[in-house]
Design an enzyme around this catalytic site. Structure first.
Site, PDB file in Angstrom:
ATOM      1  N   ARG A 143       0.866  -1.171   0.000  1.00 23.41           N
ATOM      2  CA  ARG A 143       0.000   0.000   0.000  1.00 23.41           C
ATOM      3  C   ARG A 143       0.896   1.211   0.000  1.00 23.41           C
ATOM      4  O   ARG A 143       1.894   1.251   0.711  1.00 23.41           O
ATOM      5  CB  ARG A 143      -0.813   0.062   1.287  1.00 23.41           C
ATOM      6  CG  ARG A 143      -1.658  -1.152   1.501  1.00 23.41           C
ATOM      7  CD  ARG A 143      -2.349  -1.047   2.862  1.00 23.41           C
ATOM      8  NE  ARG A 143      -3.010  -2.318   3.152  1.00 23.41           N
ATOM      9  CZ  ARG A 143      -3.784  -2.510   4.202  1.00 23.41           C
ATOM     10  NH1 ARG A 143      -3.986  -1.535   5.079  1.00 23.41           N
ATOM     11  NH2 ARG A 143      -4.348  -3.679   4.382  1.00 23.41           N
ATOM     12  N   ASP A 164       0.461   5.400   0.671  1.00 21.92           N
ATOM     13  CA  ASP A 164      -0.516   6.381   1.149  1.00 21.92           C
ATOM     14  C   ASP A 164      -0.788   7.466   0.120  1.00 21.92           C
ATOM     15  O   ASP A 164      -0.046   7.628  -0.844  1.00 21.92           O
ATOM     16  CB  ASP A 164       0.002   7.044   2.435  1.00 21.92           C
ATOM     17  CG  ASP A 164      -0.201   6.156   3.648  1.00 21.92           C
ATOM     18  OD1 ASP A 164      -1.055   5.262   3.593  1.00 21.92           O
ATOM     19  OD2 ASP A 164       0.515   6.372   4.648  1.00 21.92           O
ATOM     20  N   ARG A 175       8.489   7.146   6.756  1.00 27.22           N
ATOM     21  CA  ARG A 175       8.256   8.564   7.027  1.00 27.22           C
ATOM     22  C   ARG A 175       8.613   8.935   8.465  1.00 27.22           C
ATOM     23  O   ARG A 175       9.092  10.043   8.720  1.00 27.22           O
ATOM     24  CB  ARG A 175       6.802   8.910   6.707  1.00 27.22           C
ATOM     25  CG  ARG A 175       6.532   8.896   5.189  1.00 27.22           C
ATOM     26  CD  ARG A 175       5.064   8.884   4.851  1.00 27.22           C
ATOM     27  NE  ARG A 175       4.357  10.009   5.445  1.00 27.22           N
ATOM     28  CZ  ARG A 175       3.037  10.144   5.446  1.00 27.22           C
ATOM     29  NH1 ARG A 175       2.273   9.202   4.873  1.00 27.22           N
ATOM     30  NH2 ARG A 175       2.468  11.192   5.997  1.00 27.22           N
TER      31      ARG A 175
END
Lengths: 244, 244
Positions: free
Chosen positions: A50, A52, A197
């Protein structure tokens, strides 16, 4: 029935991330719709991860099964003619029956781009994190050494995420600088939610003097998300490559 | 009263060009509104040229006069805090009374970026012209030699434009290649309307084999716009620098 793997490149700026979500435009939905148009079947793809909202990919791999007789090497041109300009197919190949874009992943590499300049650069607003205070790259490299290896990375996972184990192995964590542009590259056998991140945000705290390089060792041992740095914004993040 | 020159960088993707037009969002309008907020006067700027919708600038120079007492070196930070992310001020300096951002221009350099690859790159869709057939850069360089110098460039001006003379001097016209990215750079004492984009389109006809390098000499002599190539699209064009 053929099993086909595609490698995509996409600019995630205008999408609500990779994964299908009812009511939101996602990469997966657009790609599945385009493949379905070409194969004239209802296609479901299995993607390598995935990403974001706002996150980009340079080499995203996904696989799907089809009864279409179209030669595999025709997929890139056929798909690029109907995909929007912010998604493109770089290559297609037939893979063995048991290959799965999601479950066969062995390791992935992400990059995180920082534009470290007093003056914001309009051309990278969606493609890097603009940080105006000077970062000390040597300290960031020193701190990165504590992250490489097999550790419980709970401190670098967004709170609320559920996984069986938060132990992962980071094989490599490096930095490159080119003028005002800094690029972090990280390779691991798996990434926790928001891990790259949060690592970028934590190492920027080190580079900006809010943390010492050695603090990163303690933060990892604490397993406490609150002690790590901010979650750096999505536009700096790129899935660079996947190994199977 | 101070006369101030600003150097801007902007991503033109979301604007109807540089020059103010009632009812359309332009760079000039946004910049004038932001300077006016800071100086608390109604500011009109004099800019180094018009750029069309979708065209970008790396170093756009404009000047304006103000009675504001704010130190000149505060303008970049003050303006960048209120300008949208796709426009930024790189520097500000006080200039002599007779300096005019538009009328004092001696020469300008534009670059035109081409992404020459079979696979479109989503990250340059607004920042280069994607051309999928292989271009022969050596032939383009050969043709460029006919353009350098003082000539009547009527053949490279959009039809319908009105000017006193279509004679201009091109000081330099060079190409650089970096992988799939080709960059044309052109310096002149003045540019006719759409001149850089028509030159780029014409040289791409040469690179693609539709024209021979020597044909460019005849096209210039013909003064006939219809014999030149297409007007290459705006997203590849950047104002690179201005000399006063």
């Amino acid at each position: 029935m053929k099993n086909i793997a595609l490698t995509l490149m996409y600019d995630g700026s205008n999408y609500f991330g990779y994964q299908r979500q009812t009511g939101f435009l996602t990469i997966q939905q657009v790609v599945e719709e385009c493949i379905s148009k070409i194969t004239k079947e209802k296609i479901t793809v299995s993607g390598c991860g995935r990403t974001d909202s706002g996150v980009h990919a340079l080499n995203y791999v996904l696989s799907f099964k089809t009864n279409s007789q179209m030669p595999v090497d025709k997929y890139p041109v056929a798909l690029n003619s109907i995909l929007p300009n912010d998604i493109s197919v770089k290559s297609a190949k037939e893979v063995s029956d048991d290959f799965d874009g999601r479950f066969s992943v062995k390791q992935k590499t992400y990059i995180y781009k920082i534009h470290n300049s007093e003056i914001p650069n309009p051309f990278v607003q969606n493609y890097a994190y603009h940080y105006k205070y000077k970062l000390d790259l040597e300290k960031m490299k020193e701190a990165a050494k504590y992250i490489v290896g097999t550790h419980d990375f709970k401190c670098f996972m967004a709170s609320g995420a559920q996984v069986k184990t938060t132990v992962r192995t980071v094989y490599e964590l490096t930095f490159e600088q080119n003028g005002d542009d800094i690029q972090m590259s990280i390779t691991s056998n798996g990434f926790l939610y928001n891990m790259v991140r949060i690592i970028a945000g934590t190492l920027m705290y080190v580079g900006g003097g809010k943390l010492n390089p050695q603090d990163v060792k303690n933060i990892i041992e604490s397993k406490d998300r609150r002690l790590a740095g901010i979650t750096a914004p999505p536009q700096g993040l790129y899935l660079k490559s996947v190994e199977y």
